[in-house]
Design an enzyme around this catalytic site. Sequence first.
Site, PDB file in Angstrom:
ATOM      1  N   ASN A  59       0.938  -1.244  -0.156  1.00  0.00           N
ATOM      2  CA  ASN A  59      -0.061  -0.068   0.033  1.00  0.00           C
ATOM      3  C   ASN A  59       0.827   1.310  -0.168  1.00  0.00           C
ATOM      4  OD1 ASN A  59      -1.780   1.900   0.443  1.00  0.00           O
ATOM      5  ND2 ASN A  59      -2.401   1.240   2.437  1.00  0.00           N
ATOM      6  N   TRP A  60       0.923   1.955  -1.021  1.00  0.00           N
ATOM      7  CA  TRP A  60       1.912   3.044  -1.059  1.00  0.00           C
ATOM      8  C   TRP A  60       1.392   4.483  -0.498  1.00  0.00           C
ATOM      9  CZ3 TRP A  60       3.537   3.103  -7.300  1.00  0.00           C
ATOM     10  CH2 TRP A  60       4.339   1.759  -7.317  1.00  0.00           C
ATOM     11  N   LYS A  61       0.161   4.219  -0.261  1.00  0.00           N
ATOM     12  CA  LYS A  61      -0.500   5.381   0.437  1.00  0.00           C
ATOM     13  C   LYS A  61      -0.316   6.655  -0.449  1.00  0.00           C
ATOM     14  CE  LYS A  61      -0.275   3.017   4.781  1.00  0.00           C
ATOM     15  NZ  LYS A  61      -0.152   3.284   6.211  1.00  0.00           N
TER      16      LYS A  61
ATOM     17  N   HIS B  75      -9.560   1.148   4.764  1.00  0.00           N
ATOM     18  CA  HIS B  75      -8.407   1.359   5.369  1.00  0.00           C
ATOM     19  C   HIS B  75      -8.506   2.070   6.636  1.00  0.00           C
ATOM     20  CE1 HIS B  75      -4.208   2.300   6.353  1.00  0.00           C
ATOM     21  NE2 HIS B  75      -3.599   1.154   5.848  1.00  0.00           N
TER      22      HIS B  75
ATOM     23  N   GLU C 128      -6.878   4.616   7.760  1.00  0.00           N
ATOM     24  CA  GLU C 128      -6.912   6.054   7.540  1.00  0.00           C
ATOM     25  C   GLU C 128      -7.986   6.609   6.947  1.00  0.00           C
ATOM     26  OE1 GLU C 128      -2.898   5.441   5.778  1.00  0.00           O
ATOM     27  OE2 GLU C 128      -2.132   4.817   7.430  1.00  0.00           O
TER      28      GLU C 128
ATOM     29  N   GLU D 180      -5.628  -5.155  10.222  1.00  0.00           N
ATOM     30  CA  GLU D 180      -4.463  -4.069  10.515  1.00  0.00           C
ATOM     31  C   GLU D 180      -4.896  -3.469  11.515  1.00  0.00           C
ATOM     32  OE1 GLU D 180      -2.289  -2.697   6.692  1.00  0.00           O
ATOM     33  OE2 GLU D 180      -4.374  -1.727   6.789  1.00  0.00           O
TER      34      GLU D 180
ATOM     35  N   GLY E  54       2.349   2.061  10.729  1.00  0.00           N
ATOM     36  CA  GLY E  54       3.401   3.134  10.758  1.00  0.00           C
ATOM     37  C   GLY E  54       4.086   3.434  11.995  1.00  0.00           C
TER      38      GLY E  54
ATOM     39  N   SER F 171       3.254  -2.319  10.381  1.00  0.00           N
ATOM     40  CA  SER F 171       4.684  -2.177  10.650  1.00  0.00           C
ATOM     41  C   SER F 171       5.522  -3.880  10.299  1.00  0.00           C
ATOM     42  CB  SER F 171       5.156  -2.059  12.121  1.00  0.00           C
ATOM     43  OG  SER F 171       4.679  -0.732  12.260  1.00  0.00           O
TER      44      SER F 171
HETATM   45  P1  13P Z   1       2.973   0.281   7.667  1.00  0.00           P
HETATM   46  O1  13P Z   1       3.697  -1.044   7.050  1.00  0.00           O
HETATM   47  O2  13P Z   1       3.535   1.361   7.345  1.00  0.00           O
HETATM   48  O3  13P Z   1       2.819   0.145   9.314  1.00  0.00           O
HETATM   49  O4  13P Z   1       1.429   0.518   6.913  1.00  0.00           O
HETATM   50  C1  13P Z   1       0.493  -0.502   7.110  1.00  0.00           C
HETATM   51  C2  13P Z   1      -0.838  -0.191   6.495  1.00  0.00           C
HETATM   52  O5  13P Z   1      -1.311   0.616   6.834  1.00  0.00           O
HETATM   53  C3  13P Z   1      -0.837  -0.950   5.047  1.00  0.00           C
HETATM   54  O6  13P Z   1      -2.213  -0.642   4.489  1.00  0.00           O
END
Ligand code: 13P
Length: 257
Positions: A9-11, A102, A104, A174, A180, A220
């Site tokens: 997931n590149w966000k 997600h 976020e 998640e 993160g 993470s």
């Molecule tokens: P990280 O791997 O940076 O913790 O992010 C996880 C995530 O939100 C994947 O969708």
Amino acid sequence: MRKKIAAGNWKMNMTLEEGKKLAGEICDMISKRPLKTMKANPGVIFFTPFIHLVEISKIIRGLEGVYVGAQNCYSKPSGAYTGEVSAPMIRSAGATHVLIGHSERRNLFDEHNKMLAAKASIAIENGLKVVFCCGESLGERENKKHFDVVEQQLKEGLFWMDEESFSNIIIAYEPVWAIGTGITATPVQAGEMHTLIRKLISEKFGEKIAENCTILYGGSCNSKNAQELFQQKNVDGGLIGGASLKAGDFFKIIQSF
Ligand code: 13P
């Protein structure tokens, strides 16, 4: 048998040029060591920003087991929704998958289970596979509400579907406190939540569908801890944020099954 998957997931990272370079590097590594020559024959999905979908779809073309997905879609097929992107548009850009729910999106953009159910529905109607995210906050875990929270997210977000629609769902657990933060759920914590999720699917849709459903862990996850997490019985791979932005690290994760 259910599919093992490593998804990045590149966000909101990577300009178009940076994204093309990253996907190109990973695809080069995969062409030298094709996924089907790996023991688990895993699938790989790049969840890129919308504007990257067309170009990254071209880069992965011809590589078996590699897919492109969007990170969100709107709940309506078309119309006066300025700034939104629909499932048919995503499909027409060459993507095959979409992330829905997600944390976020849930937390920063107020997306609730009812809206996410509508998004999942329109995505499936338009031929996309959905990676549906669920997971509890730190407070919810500390108050021992984590199992209830995830159960409610699944029930309201997904369990209204019929079996055929549900066959297009991949689940990503998640925990919000692990995203993160550098804090990963322990293999035991991930394992017990994934086992619960599979049990809930089995109760709703039957054992066969539950056994075939891919359940990913995210939060993470990196090239050092992936192997131990992926060894858990009900963990079928990962949804990776930060560590998916470095070609070498992500390729190591792909090889961790
Ligand atoms: P990280 O791997 O940076 O913790 O992010 C996880 C995530 O939100 C994947 O969708």
